[in-house]
Motif scaffolding. Structure first.
Motif, PDB file in Angstrom:
ATOM      1  N   HIS A  61       0.826  -1.231   0.062  1.00  0.00           N
ATOM      2  CA  HIS A  61      -0.157  -0.039   0.195  1.00  0.00           C
ATOM      3  C   HIS A  61       1.023   1.319   0.209  1.00  0.00           C
ATOM      4  O   HIS A  61       1.268   1.790   1.043  1.00  0.00           O
ATOM      5  N   HIS A  63       1.482   5.091  -2.247  1.00  0.00           N
ATOM      6  CA  HIS A  63       1.021   6.121  -3.164  1.00  0.00           C
ATOM      7  C   HIS A  63       2.403   6.846  -3.630  1.00  0.00           C
ATOM      8  O   HIS A  63       2.827   7.793  -3.024  1.00  0.00           O
ATOM      9  N   MET A  93      -1.078   2.817  -5.359  1.00  0.00           N
ATOM     10  CA  MET A  93      -2.577   2.990  -5.479  1.00  0.00           C
ATOM     11  C   MET A  93      -3.137   3.978  -6.563  1.00  0.00           C
ATOM     12  O   MET A  93      -2.257   4.664  -7.210  1.00  0.00           O
ATOM     13  N   LYS A 146      -9.713  -0.910  -6.240  1.00  0.00           N
ATOM     14  CA  LYS A 146      -9.866   0.155  -4.979  1.00  0.00           C
ATOM     15  C   LYS A 146     -11.126   0.901  -4.945  1.00  0.00           C
ATOM     16  O   LYS A 146     -11.373   1.263  -6.086  1.00  0.00           O
ATOM     17  N   HIS A 237      -6.249  -0.174   5.775  1.00  0.00           N
ATOM     18  CA  HIS A 237      -5.643   0.494   7.197  1.00  0.00           C
ATOM     19  C   HIS A 237      -6.790   0.707   7.939  1.00  0.00           C
ATOM     20  O   HIS A 237      -7.577   1.661   8.237  1.00  0.00           O
ATOM     21  N   ASP A 305       1.215   2.478   3.812  1.00  0.00           N
ATOM     22  CA  ASP A 305       0.383   3.510   3.096  1.00  0.00           C
ATOM     23  C   ASP A 305       1.107   4.606   3.108  1.00  0.00           C
ATOM     24  O   ASP A 305       0.817   6.000   3.540  1.00  0.00           O
TER      25      ASP A 305
HETATM   26 ZN    ZN Z   1      -3.644   4.804   0.973  1.00  0.00          ZN
END
Ligand code: ZN
Ligand code: DOR
Length: 442
Positions: A61, A63, A93, A146, A237, A305
């Motif tokens: 995960h 970005h 993502m 997603k 998350h 994340d």
């Molecule tokens: Zn995220």
């Protein structure tokens, strides 16, 4: 026998056991794990004495903001940060600009990543509105789809109910898992406007602005869609005790739901910290419940994340600043520190950050293990090395970290992707573009 690479004298770590062994690599694959005869030779021999060799850690995960938001990060800087952090495969993502919601955009992003990423990468797609696009994205190699039930960076609106249902039925048919950002947009807007008028502890206010209620309702919604559409789902998350309970119940009912949490929810609490991230960091009772869920197996995996923003953006007043924290480079060191503190075993960590993410996203056994035939992705760690995290020394474009100044023990020192050293004893080997797209196995 002659190999491309032999790692000698390390301690191999699997989800079940740890043992001293050598690893032999040929053509990017593991060909043997065990005690190798002294007569075996290789083009390159790496002495891993005193080190632990983990199956390549997967950060499922991140970005990386590429294309479109590359002032925050791109695949080059993001993947170098990941590699220094011991990550051999990452999963990006779709909330980039443009959003990754068609096969055309997926292929464009894969092309960009192929040029810049030094580690292997997988790409999520946004759940598209057209059912034909699901097949096309699956064919292009999407890791999963997603859904943002709560808006976040990119302001992607939640899909309408009937579209979500029809598209999840299509995902069920295609056998692709759907991952949820589980927050409820309308509730977030309402509670945020209320909180902006209040004063008090900033961490607790951030949590109240997007409350546990908002997460719990979204998780329940996602589970309900899974139940009636037949699609496999994943909750990204998870932050709360309430979320954990709903997931536990759904699992017991036999619904195919997997769950993830992140280091910031396990290590930080809202009473003490005011780092802005969506969903927010909660109070101490939730943090403790997440650890219990990790140890009980209700939470299946951990990912960073990694959601970078520029320093200037993060320094804006709290209600104006964008949400998201840098984390791909500190993920493994922070969790190794928890291992050293006795909160989980190294075997558990390997399960939570290599084997299980690979299984959830359908890239096992190519990734996520050290058996012969697997990609030779290896994360070599020194469990004794102590370090103070320094945001200025991290490799992301964004020199921000909630862990700046924190002292940790345990560090990835060497990162090997398909037999190639990407980081060797703490040095980057300049293998920009070595990474390649990883797609679920049919
Ligand atoms: Zn995220
Ligand atoms: O805080 C967050 N930032 N949460 C998300 O879900 C998205 C992320 C981002 O992309 O900035």
């Amino acid at each position: 026998m002659h190999y491309d690479l032999i790692l000698r004298n390390g301690t191999i770590v699997t989800p079940k056991e740890s043992f001293k062994a050598d690893i032999a690599v040929k053509n990017g694959k593991i060909v043997q794990t065990g005690s190798l005869e002294n007569s075996c030779t290789a083009d390159d021999v790496y002495d891993a004495a005193g080190m632990y060799i983990l199956p390549g850690i997967i950060d499922a995960h991140v970005h990386f903001r590429d294309p479109g938001l590359t002032e925050k990060e791109d695949f080059e800087t993001g993947s170098i940060a990941a590699a220094f952090g011991g990550i051999t495969t990452l999963a990006d993502m779709p909330n980039t600009a443009p959003v990754t919601s068609t096969a055309l955009r997926f292929n464009e992003k894969a092309g960009i990543a192929k040029e810049k990423s030094c580690v292997d990468f997988a790409l999520f797609a946004l759940l598209p509105n057209e059912s034909a696009e699901i097949e096309a994205l699956k064919k292009a190699g999407a890791l999963g789809f997603k859904v943002f039930l709560g808006t976040s960076t990119g302001d992607i609106a939640p899909p309408s109910q009937h579209v979500l249902f029809e598209q999840m039925k299509a995902c069920a048919e295609a056998g692709v898992r759907v991952g949820f950002h589980a927050e409820t947009s309308a509730l977030n807007s309402y509670f945020t406007s209320q909180c902006m008028k209040k004063t008090g502890s900033p961490g607790l206010l951030l949590s109240e602005a997007r409350p546990v209620f908002s997460e719990a309702l979204a998780i329940q919604t996602a589970i309900c869609y899974a139940q009636y559409s037949g699609a496999k789902i994943h909750i990204h998350h998870v932050t709360s005790l309430d979320g954990v309970r709903l997931i536990d119940e759904a699992k017991q009912k036999g619904i195919s739901v997997t769950a993830e949490t992140c280091p910031h929810y396990l290590l930080l609490n809202a009473e003490k910290y005011a780092h802005k991230v969506y969903p927010p960091i909660r109070g101490e009772e939730h943090r403790k419940a997440l650890w219990k869920a990790v140890n009980d197996g209700v939470i299946d995996m951990i990912a960073s994340d990694h959601a970078p923003h520029t320093k200037q953006e993060k320094e804006l007043p709290v209600w104006e600043a964008p949400a998201g924290l840098c984390g791909t480079e500190t993920f493994v060191p922070l969790m190794l520190n928890e291992v050293n503190m006795g909160r989980l075993s190294l075997n558990d960590f390997v399960r939570l950050a290599s084997e299980t993410p690979a299984k959830i996203w359908g890239i096992y056994p190519k990734k996520g293990n050290l058996l012969s035939g697997a990609d030779a992705d290896l994360t070599v760690v020194d469990m004794n090395k102590k370090e103070k995290i320094d945001k200025e020394k991290l490799h992301s474009k964004s020199k921000t970290s909630p862990y700046d100044g924190m002292k940790v023990q345990g560090k990835p020192i060497t990162t090997i992707v398909r037999g190639k050293f990407i980081i060797r004893d703490g040095r980057f080997t300049e293998n920009k573009g070595f990474g390649s797209l990883v797609s679920p196995e049919p």
